[in-house]
Design a protein around this motif. Structure first.
Motif, PDB file in Angstrom:
ATOM      1  N   GLN A 145     -15.836   9.540  -8.275  1.00 25.37           N
ATOM      2  CA  GLN A 145     -15.749  10.097  -9.525  1.00 25.37           C
ATOM      3  C   GLN A 145     -14.463  11.295  -9.455  1.00 25.37           C
ATOM      4  O   GLN A 145     -13.608  11.407 -10.376  1.00 25.37           O
ATOM      5  CB  GLN A 145     -16.990  11.005 -10.003  1.00 25.37           C
ATOM      6  N   ILE A 146     -14.521  12.068  -8.446  1.00 25.70           N
ATOM      7  CA  ILE A 146     -13.323  12.861  -8.214  1.00 25.70           C
ATOM      8  C   ILE A 146     -11.991  12.081  -8.082  1.00 25.70           C
ATOM      9  O   ILE A 146     -10.916  12.639  -8.706  1.00 25.70           O
ATOM     10  CB  ILE A 146     -13.655  13.788  -6.714  1.00 25.70           C
ATOM     11  N   LEU A 147     -12.064  10.957  -7.346  1.00 25.29           N
ATOM     12  CA  LEU A 147     -10.671  10.363  -7.254  1.00 25.29           C
ATOM     13  C   LEU A 147     -10.259   9.984  -8.812  1.00 25.29           C
ATOM     14  O   LEU A 147      -9.111   9.846  -9.063  1.00 25.29           O
ATOM     15  CB  LEU A 147     -10.784   9.278  -6.377  1.00 25.29           C
ATOM     16  N   LYS A 148     -11.199   9.194  -9.505  1.00 22.03           N
ATOM     17  CA  LYS A 148     -11.071   8.725 -10.727  1.00 22.03           C
ATOM     18  C   LYS A 148     -10.434   9.880 -11.841  1.00 22.03           C
ATOM     19  O   LYS A 148      -9.405   9.868 -12.562  1.00 22.03           O
ATOM     20  CB  LYS A 148     -11.999   8.090 -11.569  1.00 22.03           C
ATOM     21  N   GLN A 163      -8.994  12.770 -10.821  1.00 23.27           N
ATOM     22  CA  GLN A 163      -7.844  13.329 -10.333  1.00 23.27           C
ATOM     23  C   GLN A 163      -6.719  12.265 -10.845  1.00 23.27           C
ATOM     24  O   GLN A 163      -5.672  12.819 -11.059  1.00 23.27           O
ATOM     25  CB  GLN A 163      -7.771  13.068  -8.534  1.00 23.27           C
ATOM     26  N   TYR A 164      -6.860  10.954 -10.725  1.00 25.77           N
ATOM     27  CA  TYR A 164      -6.099  10.063 -11.334  1.00 25.77           C
ATOM     28  C   TYR A 164      -5.857  10.288 -12.932  1.00 25.77           C
ATOM     29  O   TYR A 164      -4.828  10.265 -13.344  1.00 25.77           O
ATOM     30  CB  TYR A 164      -6.390   8.500 -11.270  1.00 25.77           C
ATOM     31  N   GLU A 206       1.346  12.317  -4.901  1.00 27.54           N
ATOM     32  CA  GLU A 206       0.302  12.049  -3.755  1.00 27.54           C
ATOM     33  C   GLU A 206      -1.184  11.944  -4.712  1.00 27.54           C
ATOM     34  O   GLU A 206      -1.895  11.077  -4.410  1.00 27.54           O
ATOM     35  CB  GLU A 206       0.424  13.213  -2.764  1.00 27.54           C
ATOM     36  N   PRO A 207      -1.333  12.932  -5.491  1.00 28.97           N
ATOM     37  CA  PRO A 207      -2.970  12.701  -6.322  1.00 28.97           C
ATOM     38  C   PRO A 207      -3.056  11.504  -6.948  1.00 28.97           C
ATOM     39  O   PRO A 207      -4.126  10.860  -7.047  1.00 28.97           O
ATOM     40  CB  PRO A 207      -2.578  13.735  -7.134  1.00 28.97           C
ATOM     41  N   LEU A 208      -1.768  10.688  -7.182  1.00 26.42           N
ATOM     42  CA  LEU A 208      -1.967   9.499  -7.785  1.00 26.42           C
ATOM     43  C   LEU A 208      -1.789   8.184  -6.925  1.00 26.42           C
ATOM     44  O   LEU A 208      -2.274   7.238  -7.199  1.00 26.42           O
ATOM     45  CB  LEU A 208      -0.716   9.116  -8.941  1.00 26.42           C
ATOM     46  N   ALA A 257      -6.123  23.689  -3.246  1.00 35.25           N
ATOM     47  CA  ALA A 257      -5.355  22.568  -3.881  1.00 35.25           C
ATOM     48  C   ALA A 257      -6.454  21.855  -4.666  1.00 35.25           C
ATOM     49  O   ALA A 257      -7.488  21.845  -4.683  1.00 35.25           O
ATOM     50  CB  ALA A 257      -4.919  21.747  -2.909  1.00 35.25           C
ATOM     51  N   GLY A 258      -5.658  20.834  -5.712  1.00 32.26           N
ATOM     52  CA  GLY A 258      -6.414  19.664  -6.239  1.00 32.26           C
ATOM     53  C   GLY A 258      -7.111  20.352  -7.448  1.00 32.26           C
ATOM     54  O   GLY A 258      -8.600  19.883  -7.607  1.00 32.26           O
TER      55      GLY A 258
END
Length: 166
Positions: free
Chosen positions: A17-20, A22-23, A39-41, A83-84
Motif C-alpha cells: 500500500q505504501i509503495l502504491k 508513493q507512486y 527514485e520514488p517512482l 524522507a518519503g
C-alpha cells in the motif's frame, strides 16, 4: 460518523500500500520536474520492504487504508534523516503531513538526535512551506540535473529531548 486517521509504525503488510501511495504521490513531483525516473517512482517492493527494517517507517491509516507515510533514521553523528513524507492527494491540506512529520520527529528523538534533516526539490513549494512551518531552515542546495536542484533543510533537536536521551 467519520473515521479518524491514526499514525503508527508500518508493518511488512503495509509495504504494498505504501509503495502504491508513493507512486501516486510522486506523479506530481515528476511532472513538476519533467522527470519520471525519480527514485520514488522506480523503487521496487523489495527495496521498500528492506527499508521497513532500517530506522522507522510510519503509516497514517484511515481504517485499513494507508493514506500517508514517512520514514526516518538516525545516523551516528546524531542527524535524523527524514524522507518519503507522502499524503494521499485527497487527504492533503488537512494537516496530515504536519502530523506525520511531528510523529517521526518524536519517534527519532529517543535516539540522541542533535538535528533533523530532510530534502525536497527546489520547485516543490508546498513541501518547502510545510517544512518551514515546522521550523526547518535551508542549509544547502545541490544541482542534480538541468531541471532539478535538491534543497536540504535542517532544524536542531529540542535541547530537552537531546538531554533526556543523553
Amino acid at each position: 460518523m467519520g473515521m479518524s486517521v491514526t499514525i503508527s509504525p508500518a508493518s511488512e503488510q503495509d509495504a504494498e500500500q505504501i509503495l502504491k501511495l508513493q507512486y501516486l504521490c510522486y506523479q506530481s513531483e515528476a511532472e513538476l520536474y519533467g522527470d519520471y525516473s525519480i527514485e520514488p517512482l522506480t523503487q521496487t517492493l523489495d527495496d521498500l520492504r528492506a527499508e521497513l527494517g532500517n530506522g522507522w517507517v510510519l503509516a497514517a491509516r484511515l481504517g485499513e487504508e494507508v493514506v500517508g507515510s514517512v520514514r526516518g533514521a538516525v545516523h551516528e553523528d546524531g542527524t535524523a534523516a527524514i524522507a518519503g513524507l507522502i499524503v494521499h492527494p485527497r487527504m492533503q491540506r488537512h494537516g496530515l503531513g504536519g502530523r506525520l512529520l511531528a510523529a517521526i520527529e518524536m519517534r527519532l528523538a529517543a535516539e540522541q538526535v542533535k538535528r533533523y534533516r530532510l530534502s525536497t526539490g527546489h520547485r516543490s513549494e508546498g513541501n518547502l512551506r510545510l517544512y518551514r512551518k515546522y521550523g526547518y531552515a535551508q542549509v544547502g542546495t545541490e544541482r542534480v540535473s538541468r531541471s532539478l536542484s535538491v534543497v536540504t533543510l535542517e532544524k536542531r533537536a529540542a535541547a530537552e529531548a537531546f538531554a533526556a536521551s543523553a
